[in-house]
Scaffold this active site. Structure first.
Site, PDB file in Angstrom:
ATOM      1  N   GLY A 119       0.801  -0.990   0.083  1.00 39.53           N
ATOM      2  CA  GLY A 119       0.082   0.059   0.029  1.00 39.53           C
ATOM      3  C   GLY A 119       0.766   1.168  -0.011  1.00 39.53           C
ATOM      4  CB  CYS A 120       0.228   4.776  -1.032  1.00 38.22           C
ATOM      5  SG  CYS A 120      -1.717   4.828  -0.379  1.00 38.22           S
ATOM      6  CE1 TYR A 121      -1.760   8.071   4.103  1.00 40.13           C
ATOM      7  CE2 TYR A 121      -3.484   6.384   3.836  1.00 40.13           C
ATOM      8  CZ  TYR A 121      -3.024   7.671   3.985  1.00 40.13           C
ATOM      9  OH  TYR A 121      -3.849   8.720   3.675  1.00 40.13           O
TER      10      TYR A 121
END
Lengths: 370, 370, 370, 370
Positions: free
Chosen positions: A173-175
């Site tokens: 994921g981006c986070y």
């Protein structure tokens, strides 16, 4: 542009933002050819009908096809809602197709964690990827625990060797990408305490996907700054899983995402305590060593603070740190483009590694500024 | 509109954003009349030449006058760079003019702290209010320590009684207002630990003032999210001063401001640890008691999270909290409009209290949405 | 705030942006009390559940009620999709309720025009107010031609006398308001040619309403400038109707709306040809005479060009003109806040006129800047 | 990335936005190497100190040098304020350096027009490229009329043959590019009337350059829509010059630029009258023929309207048209990225043509979306 095409690739979920970003990158990749665009909603339409700016480009002239009829490609990039790839990956792998899953289905190694956070796909089908307001019930087991155990977590700089031999990549994921790349080396070298770790993260709106909703309405977002997912965000267990691996023991973090009035971009501001006698230079030296060979991780010179726009359109992650001696708090700041290093760019980076190509191939474009 | 004018007021620094916001509020205040607009740069011009949207309004037709020729008004609002009021306040007070200083000159009670953060006015004259990149040298003492000791810190809800009798009000900064109102009651009731306290704050750009600079260029800010002042922001000592008063002992915090691509608005996301056996409901109950009579402090019902735009154009501060039992971390979120409750609105609120009027008089307008 | 309440008002469509703007204005109106908030979707909920920033205000504590159960109020403001008020107005009027319709049902005097532009309510039910991509079929007659003929077009400055005695007000659209106020006096005094008239209009996104859609998605709008409705926008016949009245003969215009990445605000840039020997000063003089008594129409001094933000949150319309002698083209620029003078503010202005109150009552707030 | 470097290039004005965009494109151009970055303000600094996002890239590690010491490169791209290249071009050309001037000094063929619009460089030195509020005095002749007469107007698609043999290219302005490419073929084929032609243009803020000013302050631009340059914009004579060439007789237009709250992007909405019996299909056919071989001019299928963001980061210009039969008005819409096709991209396109390379070389990147 000279292509020296070696492989054929397909994209599931081509009509979403992540799919669109994959086409931007892959259509200029020197060794890959896009031959299939799968969609659940726009079958039979030319791709440019969804994205008129691609009119006249080969990829724009491709016809979007049914998601269920994947041809025999070398690699399939999957940008579909969670729950789908858990069901479909096994069959694709059996057909000899390498799978790079940009969704969440193979990221959490612990089936119980998967069940807790993603277990009730019926109820959570409508929940956007960016947050949950009530935690789902826990009644659905992961349907493919064999592949779950063999999937490689595709945080390229950390798991490069595993990616090189992987057949099923769980793209982060981006986070988690924004958080893990700065923190993992610091934990591995035991330079920071494991508790407390506070992650205050800020994302552009494209992370919420292309579906229209009250929360993505322009008038709701513009000139506004929002917090969300305080009750629990699905990227939290992914972050804790990987930090725990790096620390060698369970790590628990406080993670709070926010929404910034911008389409792309992400910043994580991370507050950790340094170990006794560890100074700012130690942290920077640790990063420099860890990422000496990394094409996309940029440790900025001291005093230059990254902005989210520094990464716009590029596959770079920029990071910086300052230690406040008064409170022994290290403030770590990292930025990336959530659709590139936070999703599609890292996916292509993983493809490069899987095929033994230079990891930066097809990803060398510079950031757009301003 | 029926005015029942009781006092005459003047504004120093009328051409800046804070000055403009004071005119918006005061020109509709039922008991105050604006009779003087002071400026350092636009003497002799009609106010509407700086703000064409005020053309045709009485305040727009006022002529801006020299900052040094303040008439005998009842109250003077001062929105000028720091260092100026420290020199000028004594004379104004001697003339019987009540002074509400929206700048920083009388906020820090400790002369040493003032000297450290604001001491070298020569060098820091160009430094914007929003940040310092190198700490100033410490060679200038506060020139008016008598009034410094008598000035009232104008955080209205906390110091209402002192404000009522004050002649010189040090109006708080925007970040301190957003931070202190939620934290002070929790510290006073000893519901949270004093360490660590992490304040991750986000502000719109108007906080940096009206002066053109590279950092406020539209192309630098738009679609971008920035961190700044990590090395030390001048609102930090103000926050620590007041938290220490509330705690009864020195409190040290980690404070990191950020810049959001929006003109107005502010959010503080604050991470604290609860005392043992303190739960979320305890925190909310504490707030409800503390602010039962406060017109502008809104404790939102559980589950409703404030957005910065909730406060747009109003004098409200909204707050919410959630305790994560896993980490015993309370995530406190507060929002306000940095130009209203964070500056000019609170200044007028203080004026109301000084004259014994209802604190909400002339400040009752609702937020603009969307 | 002292209220001297004279009337009770209700709002249909309270949960939309126009409804929200009505509550902002009316809840501070000195002579009106909001007693009813009608909704089609959120019955039984407190108003603050839709608009948390109103928590703690009386209007925020009101419960939204079924749209079909309108109590006996003095005035009902109607902000509902077109087609509904055409059916319901007669009954409300019969009950002695004055109706101010912010929708389109009673604006077009020619039943054929209504049928052409709004006739097929079934098919166009989903079409947003801001544009049509295919013209609707023409199979539905206006169901209430009697009230249609008696309705007063509520462009206050032009039809003030009729509004004063009206019982059913057709509040103008935002684009027509921005276009008609500058052009009508010029046509009435025969200072400009009737052809060509080119209206290039630009609007913020709130004009499209609160419903989520692909076209209002933040990522679609942000950093983007769009044209829409080139094939025909429903505000076109309204503009032509009123320009024709002013000219005394049929006037045809070219009208093209655009979407600006901002929530509120509107600009019309209008290109007309001056009559022979008419100069810029003649146009300005005409406006000054026409609007000498108008509280909300501001003819800016020569050389000061209006920006859309000049009107933010206020009921003002600003205008300016320049004649290019080379091409005998007068470039007319007008701005307003589409939710205030373009909708809810003008509606309250009409209410004031209907009750014989000063037209600016409750509307005197200044623009927010920045 | 494999480079097959053929030439060395330099950039004057490297620290501005146009210079930055040139580095983005040229550093990935397969046949060009950047060897010189000239600056008037940041000599001796690494390029990444101005643009931290380029840290670690070869171009970011280049040191910016004095603008007056241009080495012997094959091509020099000049992005400096007008007036400078008029003085310096002759010397550079004499040294055998090809010059691509992104400024205005060699665009206007008529020395009188140059004198009128740019003549008083002293007084207009501070005037931004985006507008003039008072026309300059006319007291300065063009200092290099010989090269002025030999310079090639670099609107690539129209003047490709001249560019191929040119040594001094006057790269067009952004507004002229957006306006001329759609209009020139229509005038050449006599499909539209010469009068009236109304050009209502809208630009992102980067067109105003990187210098900080009141007009580019974030709080001035955000959520705002502005008109400017109504009294006369310097791109007007450039537009009229080229339309007149296409029409074969003098053409006069009404041109009004506007400022959109976005960093990049431009739209021109153009209103013209069709010749009798000319229909929409005729216009589209004309375009399709004219641009059949043009890599970057995209005539969208009927009904698909371009948005400014369609061009983001790409060298494309998209266009569309609709004829309103009621008014015989053709509404022409074109969009481009003002920093790419409107400046640096077209400059590189011209370089490609000058060296006999495919015009799209190094410019093949797709638009960023969203």
């Amino acid at each position: 542009m000279n292509k020296n095409v070696a492989i054929q690739v397909g994209i599931l979920g081509a009509s979403g933002y992540t799919g669109r970003e994959l086409t931007r990158i892959l259509s200029k990749h020197p060794q890959a050819d896009i031959v299939y665009l799968g969609t659940s909603s726009a079958q039979g339409q030319k791709y440019y009908s969804a994205y008129p700016e691609l009119f006249g480009y080969p990829v724009g002239e491709l016809t979007m096809e049914d998601e269920s009829c994947v041809p025999k490609v070398d690699v399939l990039f999957c940008a579909v809602p969670h729950g789908i790839m858990a069901e479909r990956a096994a069959d694709l792998l059996a057909r000899g197709i390498k799978v790079i899953d940009l969704g969440a289905d193979f990221r959490l190694k612990d089936p119980a964690a998967y069940r807790f956070w993603y277990g009730d796909s019926e109820k959570t089908g409508q929940v956007s990827q960016t947050g949950v307001t009530g935690l789902p019930d826990n009644d659905l087991d992961h349907p493919d625990q064999e592949n779950l155990s063999q999937a490689v977590y595709g945080l390229t700089e950390i798991y490069q060797k595993n990616v090189a031999t992987g057949r099923l990549i769980a793209n982060p994921g981006c986070y988690p990408t924004a958080t893990l790349l700065p923190l993992i080396p610091l934990l591995q070298e035991d330079l920071i305490e494991y508790d407390p770790i506070v992650i205050d993260a800020k994302s552009g709106v494209s992370g919420a996907g292309r579906a229209a909703s009250a929360r993505t309405h322009f008038c709701q977002v513009e000139s506004n700054f929002q917090v969300y997912g305080v009750e629990g965000h699905r990227h939290l267990p992914e972050i804790e899983q990987e930090l725990s691996v790096a620390a060698g023991e369970p790590v628990t973090v406080s993670f709070t995402p926010h929404l910034v009035p911008m389409a792309r971009g992400m910043m994580a501001t991370i507050y950790v305590r340094t170990r006794t006698d560890v100074c700012e230079a130690d942290l920077r030296r640790c990063w420099s060593n860890a990422y000496a060979e990394a094409a996309f991780v940029k440790v900025l010179p001291s005093g230059l603070w990254p902005m989210s726009k520094h990464a716009l359109g590029s596959n770079n992650l920029f990071m910086q740190v300052r230690v406040d001696e008064r409170t022994r708090t290290a403030v770590v700041v990292s930025v990336l483009d959530n659709l590139v290093k936070g999703a599609s760019g890292q996916a292509v980076q993983n493809m490069n590694v899987m095929f033994g190509w230079p990891e930066e191939q097809g990803l060398e474009f510079l950031s757009l500024w301003p």
